[in-house]
Design a protein around this motif. Structure first.
Motif, PDB file in Angstrom:
ATOM      1  N   ARG A   1      -5.473  52.850 -10.725  1.00 15.75           N
ATOM      2  CA  ARG A   1      -4.703  54.014 -10.154  1.00 15.75           C
ATOM      3  C   ARG A   1      -4.085  53.506  -8.805  1.00 15.75           C
ATOM      4  NH1 ARG A   1      -9.835  56.818 -11.976  1.00 15.75           N
ATOM      5  NH2 ARG A   1      -9.162  57.928 -13.837  1.00 15.75           N
ATOM      6  N   GLY A   2      -4.445  52.403  -8.262  1.00 13.05           N
ATOM      7  CA  GLY A   2      -4.045  52.031  -6.898  1.00 13.05           C
ATOM      8  C   GLY A   2      -2.890  51.107  -7.083  1.00 13.05           C
ATOM      9  N   LYS A   3      -2.639  50.029  -6.314  1.00 11.60           N
ATOM     10  CA  LYS A   3      -1.734  49.002  -6.301  1.00 11.60           C
ATOM     11  C   LYS A   3      -2.216  47.717  -6.904  1.00 11.60           C
ATOM     12  CE  LYS A   3       0.434  51.012  -2.237  1.00 11.60           C
ATOM     13  NZ  LYS A   3       1.050  50.753  -1.018  1.00 11.60           N
ATOM     14  N   ALA A   4      -1.437  47.108  -7.570  1.00 12.83           N
ATOM     15  CA  ALA A   4      -1.836  45.744  -8.284  1.00 12.83           C
ATOM     16  C   ALA A   4      -0.793  45.018  -8.219  1.00 12.83           C
ATOM     17  CB  ALA A   4      -2.249  45.893  -9.992  1.00 12.83           C
ATOM     18  N   ILE A   5      -0.914  43.746  -7.627  1.00 15.68           N
ATOM     19  CA  ILE A   5       0.020  42.890  -7.318  1.00 15.68           C
ATOM     20  C   ILE A   5      -0.356  41.429  -7.652  1.00 15.68           C
ATOM     21  CG2 ILE A   5       1.414  41.466  -5.349  1.00 15.68           C
ATOM     22  CD1 ILE A   5       0.978  44.097  -3.585  1.00 15.68           C
ATOM     23  N   ALA A   6       0.211  40.634  -8.934  1.00 17.37           N
ATOM     24  CA  ALA A   6      -0.032  39.787  -9.413  1.00 17.37           C
ATOM     25  C   ALA A   6       0.949  38.494  -9.054  1.00 17.37           C
ATOM     26  CB  ALA A   6      -0.151  39.621 -10.764  1.00 17.37           C
ATOM     27  N   GLY A   7       0.790  37.202  -9.048  1.00 22.50           N
ATOM     28  CA  GLY A   7       1.771  36.215  -8.648  1.00 22.50           C
ATOM     29  C   GLY A   7       2.053  36.471  -7.168  1.00 22.50           C
ATOM     30  N   ALA A   8       1.360  36.725  -6.421  1.00 20.30           N
ATOM     31  CA  ALA A   8       1.604  37.084  -4.842  1.00 20.30           C
ATOM     32  C   ALA A   8       2.405  36.069  -4.079  1.00 20.30           C
ATOM     33  CB  ALA A   8       0.361  37.453  -4.135  1.00 20.30           C
ATOM     34  N   ARG A   9       2.147  34.714  -4.488  1.00 19.26           N
ATOM     35  CA  ARG A   9       3.233  33.636  -4.147  1.00 19.26           C
ATOM     36  C   ARG A   9       4.204  33.125  -4.906  1.00 19.26           C
ATOM     37  NH1 ARG A   9      -0.972  30.031  -0.431  1.00 19.26           N
ATOM     38  NH2 ARG A   9       1.162  29.425   0.303  1.00 19.26           N
ATOM     39  N   GLY A  10       4.416  33.848  -5.712  1.00 15.98           N
ATOM     40  CA  GLY A  10       5.625  33.473  -6.323  1.00 15.98           C
ATOM     41  C   GLY A  10       5.380  32.906  -8.106  1.00 15.98           C
ATOM     42  N   ASN A  11       4.276  33.191  -8.719  1.00 19.78           N
ATOM     43  CA  ASN A  11       3.968  32.659 -10.024  1.00 19.78           C
ATOM     44  C   ASN A  11       4.515  33.687 -10.750  1.00 19.78           C
ATOM     45  OD1 ASN A  11       2.674  31.873 -12.297  1.00 19.78           O
ATOM     46  ND2 ASN A  11       0.567  32.145 -11.587  1.00 19.78           N
ATOM     47  N   THR A  12       5.474  33.297 -11.540  1.00 20.30           N
ATOM     48  CA  THR A  12       6.275  34.140 -12.352  1.00 20.30           C
ATOM     49  C   THR A  12       5.484  34.363 -13.494  1.00 20.30           C
ATOM     50  OG1 THR A  12       7.703  32.314 -13.226  1.00 20.30           O
ATOM     51  CG2 THR A  12       8.559  33.720 -11.379  1.00 20.30           C
ATOM     52  N   GLN A  13       4.542  33.481 -14.062  1.00 20.16           N
ATOM     53  CA  GLN A  13       3.889  33.283 -15.289  1.00 20.16           C
ATOM     54  C   GLN A  13       2.559  34.412 -15.137  1.00 20.16           C
ATOM     55  OE1 GLN A  13       5.004  31.864 -18.154  1.00 20.16           O
ATOM     56  NE2 GLN A  13       6.518  31.422 -16.381  1.00 20.16           N
ATOM     57  N   ALA A  14       2.274  34.834 -14.082  1.00 21.61           N
ATOM     58  CA  ALA A  14       1.329  35.682 -13.591  1.00 21.61           C
ATOM     59  C   ALA A  14       1.578  37.192 -14.603  1.00 21.61           C
ATOM     60  CB  ALA A  14       0.952  36.139 -12.310  1.00 21.61           C
ATOM     61  N   ARG A  15       0.184  37.919 -15.009  1.00 21.37           N
ATOM     62  CA  ARG A  15       0.274  39.121 -15.819  1.00 21.37           C
ATOM     63  C   ARG A  15      -0.798  40.087 -15.011  1.00 21.37           C
ATOM     64  NH1 ARG A  15       1.497  37.947 -22.233  1.00 21.37           N
ATOM     65  NH2 ARG A  15       3.148  36.234 -21.733  1.00 21.37           N
ATOM     66  N   ILE A  16      -0.504  41.352 -15.338  1.00 23.33           N
ATOM     67  CA  ILE A  16      -1.584  42.380 -15.043  1.00 23.33           C
ATOM     68  C   ILE A  16      -2.187  42.955 -16.132  1.00 23.33           C
ATOM     69  CG2 ILE A  16      -1.643  44.498 -13.955  1.00 23.33           C
ATOM     70  CD1 ILE A  16       0.609  43.641 -12.060  1.00 23.33           C
ATOM     71  N   PHE A  17      -3.445  43.182 -16.064  1.00 19.05           N
ATOM     72  CA  PHE A  17      -3.994  43.610 -17.495  1.00 19.05           C
ATOM     73  C   PHE A  17      -4.978  45.137 -16.892  1.00 19.05           C
ATOM     74  CE2 PHE A  17      -3.303  39.239 -18.228  1.00 19.05           C
ATOM     75  CZ  PHE A  17      -2.928  39.101 -19.403  1.00 19.05           C
ATOM     76  N   SER A  18      -4.869  46.066 -17.593  1.00 20.19           N
ATOM     77  CA  SER A  18      -5.884  47.199 -17.483  1.00 20.19           C
ATOM     78  C   SER A  18      -6.184  47.657 -18.855  1.00 20.19           C
ATOM     79  CB  SER A  18      -5.192  48.162 -16.532  1.00 20.19           C
ATOM     80  OG  SER A  18      -5.832  49.137 -16.265  1.00 20.19           O
ATOM     81  N   THR A  19      -7.327  48.330 -18.846  1.00 18.16           N
ATOM     82  CA  THR A  19      -7.810  49.112 -19.945  1.00 18.16           C
ATOM     83  C   THR A  19      -7.088  50.714 -19.728  1.00 18.16           C
ATOM     84  OG1 THR A  19      -9.908  49.557 -18.627  1.00 18.16           O
ATOM     85  CG2 THR A  19      -9.630  47.741 -20.415  1.00 18.16           C
ATOM     86  N   CYS A  20      -6.757  51.148 -18.271  1.00 21.35           N
ATOM     87  CA  CYS A  20      -6.254  52.358 -18.528  1.00 21.35           C
ATOM     88  C   CYS A  20      -5.303  52.042 -17.357  1.00 21.35           C
ATOM     89  CB  CYS A  20      -7.201  53.296 -18.077  1.00 21.35           C
ATOM     90  SG  CYS A  20      -6.728  55.106 -17.624  1.00 21.35           S
ATOM     91  N   LEU A  21      -3.933  52.350 -17.479  1.00 16.80           N
ATOM     92  CA  LEU A  21      -2.759  51.936 -16.697  1.00 16.80           C
ATOM     93  C   LEU A  21      -2.200  53.271 -15.999  1.00 16.80           C
ATOM     94  CD1 LEU A  21      -1.153  49.629 -15.650  1.00 16.80           C
ATOM     95  CD2 LEU A  21       0.544  49.820 -17.592  1.00 16.80           C
ATOM     96  N   GLU A  22      -2.497  53.385 -14.702  1.00 17.50           N
ATOM     97  CA  GLU A  22      -1.953  54.506 -14.067  1.00 17.50           C
ATOM     98  C   GLU A  22      -1.853  54.167 -12.615  1.00 17.50           C
ATOM     99  OE1 GLU A  22      -4.798  58.110 -16.519  1.00 17.50           O
ATOM    100  OE2 GLU A  22      -5.511  57.058 -14.574  1.00 17.50           O
TER     101      GLU A  22
END
Length: 247
Positions: free
Chosen positions: A186-207
């Protein structure tokens, strides 16, 4: 001759060739207001992401009559996010002149910008040949098994982040690699913070309040697709667009 050799041996310095590989900050806009907001969205939650590392500022190809760019303000903005600009590339002649006046080096097009891979050099001394060898990189993973409340921040520098409890409103989870939240996000999620374009975000409940991958972000101002809102989902980057997929 002996005196000359002794003087050389005690010389206070010597000159050697050296190379330095830099991160590159490639600008896609000359509007510093837009850039400031984008930097804040990607790096504001990760103040230690660069930690004073030198960077090359790539201004891209710009027409002679392109809008003026305040190089001093740009440098100050990057320094505010713990980057240390040392060189500039591209832009207009006026851009490069302003950068030189600030002490930045004008880098050639073939400058040593860091590529998104790790290479080690194996030196064969018998024949004095340097052979680049690609090796797998062991990526550290951080695991958090407690809920994160508003105001709390977790940053997995150089690796992935796995959270086994809820990330509540106002909390932030950041990783240079992937972000996994096996609970409501429910908060903020930042993946690939240093420019990794292959990074992903996964969640079992996306809000989420905000999600970002390698600088491309989306907030609650743009509603999530109905098929992923509150459901198990993953987010990946496709070009300059975030793609949301049920899982």
């Amino acid at each position: 001759m002996a005196e000359t050799a002794g003087a050389l041996a005690s010389a206070p310095f010597e000159l050697r060739s050296a190379s330095l590989t830099l991160e590159a900050v490639s600008l896609r806009t000359r509007d510093l207001g837009v850039l400031k907001r984008a930097l804040q969205a990607q790096l504001g939650a990760a103040p230690g992401a660069f930690d004073g590392e030198p960077v090359l500022v790539d201004l891209g190809v710009a027409a002679e009559d392109a809008p003026a760019l305040d190089i001093a303000a740009l440098v100050a903005l990057l320094r505010a996010h713990r980057m240390q600009p040392v060189a500039v590339r591209g832009g207009t002649p006026a851009d490069r002149a302003a950068a030189r006046a600030l002490g930045l080096v004008e880098a050639p097009e073939s400058s040593g910008v860091r590529e998104p891979r790790t290479v080690v050099q194996e030196v064969l001394r018998e024949v004095r040949v340097e052979v680049p060898v690609e090796v797998p990189v062991e990526v550290p993973t951080m695991v958090i098994d407690r809920p994160l409340r508003s105001g709390q921040q977790v940053y997995a520098k150089g690796g992935d982040l796995i959270v086994l409890a809820a990330v509540n409103f106002g909390a932030e989870v950041i990783a240079d690699g992937h972000v996994h939240v096996y609970a409501p996000l429910r908060g903020k999620a930042i993946a690939g913070a240093r420019g990794n374009t292959q990074a992903r975000i996964f969640s079992t409940c996306l809000e989420p309040e905000l999600v970002a991958i390698a600088g491309t972000y989306r907030t609650t101002e743009t509603p999530l697709p109905a098929e992923v809102l509150g459901r198990p989902a993953q987010i990946r980057l496709e070009g300059d667009r975030l793609v949301f997929q049920p899982v």
